[in-house]
Design a protein around this motif. Structure first.
Motif, PDB file in Angstrom:
ATOM      1  N   ALA A   1       0.829  -1.201   0.000  1.00 24.24           N
ATOM      2  CA  ALA A   1       0.000   0.000   0.000  1.00 24.24           C
ATOM      3  C   ALA A   1       0.864   1.252   0.000  1.00 24.24           C
ATOM      4  O   ALA A   1       0.566   2.241  -0.667  1.00 24.24           O
ATOM      5  CB  ALA A   1      -0.921  -0.008   1.217  1.00 24.24           C
ATOM      6  N   LYS A   2       1.964   1.174   0.744  1.00 30.06           N
ATOM      7  CA  LYS A   2       2.816   2.362   0.849  1.00 30.06           C
ATOM      8  C   LYS A   2       3.465   2.700  -0.494  1.00 30.06           C
ATOM      9  O   LYS A   2       3.489   3.838  -0.907  1.00 30.06           O
ATOM     10  CB  LYS A   2       3.891   2.124   1.907  1.00 30.06           C
TER      11      LYS A   2
ATOM     12  N   ARG B   1       3.265   7.386   6.359  1.00 30.41           N
ATOM     13  CA  ARG B   1       4.289   6.850   7.239  1.00 30.41           C
ATOM     14  C   ARG B   1       3.776   5.573   7.897  1.00 30.41           C
ATOM     15  O   ARG B   1       2.681   5.554   8.443  1.00 30.41           O
ATOM     16  CB  ARG B   1       4.668   7.871   8.307  1.00 30.41           C
ATOM     17  N   MET B   2       4.568   4.523   7.845  1.00 29.05           N
ATOM     18  CA  MET B   2       4.183   3.228   8.427  1.00 29.05           C
ATOM     19  C   MET B   2       3.642   3.367   9.842  1.00 29.05           C
ATOM     20  O   MET B   2       2.628   2.800  10.187  1.00 29.05           O
ATOM     21  CB  MET B   2       5.389   2.295   8.497  1.00 29.05           C
ATOM     22  N   THR B   3       4.349   4.144  10.665  1.00 28.93           N
ATOM     23  CA  THR B   3       4.001   4.205  12.084  1.00 28.93           C
ATOM     24  C   THR B   3       2.687   4.926  12.346  1.00 28.93           C
ATOM     25  O   THR B   3       2.177   4.921  13.451  1.00 28.93           O
ATOM     26  CB  THR B   3       5.121   4.903  12.876  1.00 28.93           C
ATOM     27  N   GLU B   4       2.141   5.537  11.312  1.00 31.08           N
ATOM     28  CA  GLU B   4       0.850   6.194  11.490  1.00 31.08           C
ATOM     29  C   GLU B   4      -0.297   5.185  11.487  1.00 31.08           C
ATOM     30  O   GLU B   4      -1.396   5.493  11.897  1.00 31.08           O
ATOM     31  CB  GLU B   4       0.584   7.187  10.358  1.00 31.08           C
TER      32      GLU B   4
END
Ligand code: UDP
Ligand code: MG
Length: 324
Positions: free
Chosen positions: A255-256, A263-266
């Motif tokens: 998806a990214k 941002r992954m961490t979101e």
């Protein structure tokens, strides 16, 4: 010898003479018998009473623990010492009636049952004990698939092979029928027995018996199902959870790079994926270690052999007790 009667006792000095007298009256004429009194570290004069009784009647034998180890331990050692074809256990407090002995004996010998468990249909216990006991019996019935009404009854009869093939400890005396069933002894039944008021002394178990009882049920369930193949449980579960985490990670990465910039961490899902992969790996490793341990265990090949033909009888281990 026909009959071994195993009686665990803890501070029951008043009941013993009456109990032994009564048993003697019932069995003396028709059976060769022994009464094994196991003193579970009593603090009262129980052991002196046992010595006295044994002096008067050589059929009465005794073992004394140095301290209190619990009813299961007492039964276990009584079983090891017993030599009758039929082994009957009963409580020392005169709540179980020795008059049941001949019928129990007959059911084992003539009807060929492996185990006959008493059922205190009419109980003389306070209601605070009867209700938890009902719930407890129901859960055990569901978990074990064994249709008995009263697992906790102290009065039970066993074919010799049964008690020589099993080992009990902790609080497992409540589950001997379950353990016997899992060990392969299929002919188990129950018989309605009289239950009487405790005549002397007090009960030795509080309500914590039910909590300990449940924990023991869970552990014997696990040990009997997965004890010899832990990888089947932990490995499967671990792999499954790891794969879920991995799928999440792949999706997030996809998806990214291809769908949207973020941002992954979101994304909360990121943490779930991470957690699942870590826990999955941990479970898998736990299963693998357990497997290595069970591989080196001395008990890994302790099968219960029922019969042999044409081979020599080797008295190697407890588990190889063979009917001949
Ligand atoms: N008992 C024992 N060790 C213990 C507790 C009990 O040997 O640590 C014996 C006790 O003396 C009796 C039997 O186990 O002969 C059943 O105990 P109790 O009558 O107190 O249980 P309840 O009838 O209340 O279920
Ligand atoms: Mg009792």
């Amino acid at each position: 010898m026909d009959l071994s009667i195993v009686i665990p006792l803890y501070n029951e000095e008043e009941s013993l003479p009456e109990l032994c007298d009564w048993i003697k009256r019932v069995v003396e004429k028709d059976y060769s018998y022994e009464i094994i009194l196991v003193d579970d570290g009593s603090g009262d004069r129980s052991w002196e009473v046992v010595e006295q009784l044994s002096y008067e009647n050589p059929h009465i034998k005794g073992i004394k623990f140095r301290r209190n180890y619990g009813k299961s331990a007492a039964l276990n050692i009584g079983f090891n010492e017993s030599s009758g074809k039929v082994v009957i256990t009963m409580d020392a407090d005169l709540q179980d009636s020795p008059d049941e002995i001949p019928e129990l004996y007959r059911m084992i010998i003539e009807d060929q049952y492996d185990l006959v468990s008493g059922w205190k249909k009419q109980r003389h216990d306070p209601i605070t004990k009867r209700i938890p006991s009902k719930i407890f019996n129901r859960t055990t019935r569901i978990m074990s698939g064994l249709k008995l009404h009263d697992f906790n009854c102290g009065l039970k009869a066993y074919r010799k092979e049964v008690i020589k093939s099993i080992e009990i400890y902790g609080e497992m005396h409540r589950y001997i029928p379950v353990i016997a069933k899992w060990a392969g002894f299929g002919k188990i039944t129950e018989k309605v027995v009289q239950h009487r008021k405790r005549k002397y002394g007090v009960t030795k178990f509080g309500l914590d018996r039910f909590i300990k009882g449940y924990l023991d049920l869970i552990s014997i369930h696990f040990i009997s199902k997965f004890g010899k193949r832990p990888m089947h449980l932990f490995g499967a579960l671990g792999s499954f959870i790891f794969l879920i985490g991995f799928a999440i990670a792949v999706y997030l990465a996809y998806a990214k790079f291809f769908l949207e910039e973020y941002r992954m961490t979101e994304r909360p899902l990121f943490y779930f994926g991470l957690l699942a992969m870590i826990i999955g790996t941990q479970l898998f490793l736990a299963g693998f270690l357990a497997e290595l341990i069970s591989r080196t265990s001395a008990e890994r090949n302790n099968y219960l052999i029922q019969k042999k033909i044409g081979l020599k009888k080797r008295e190697k281990s407890k588990a190889e007790h063979v009917e001949q």
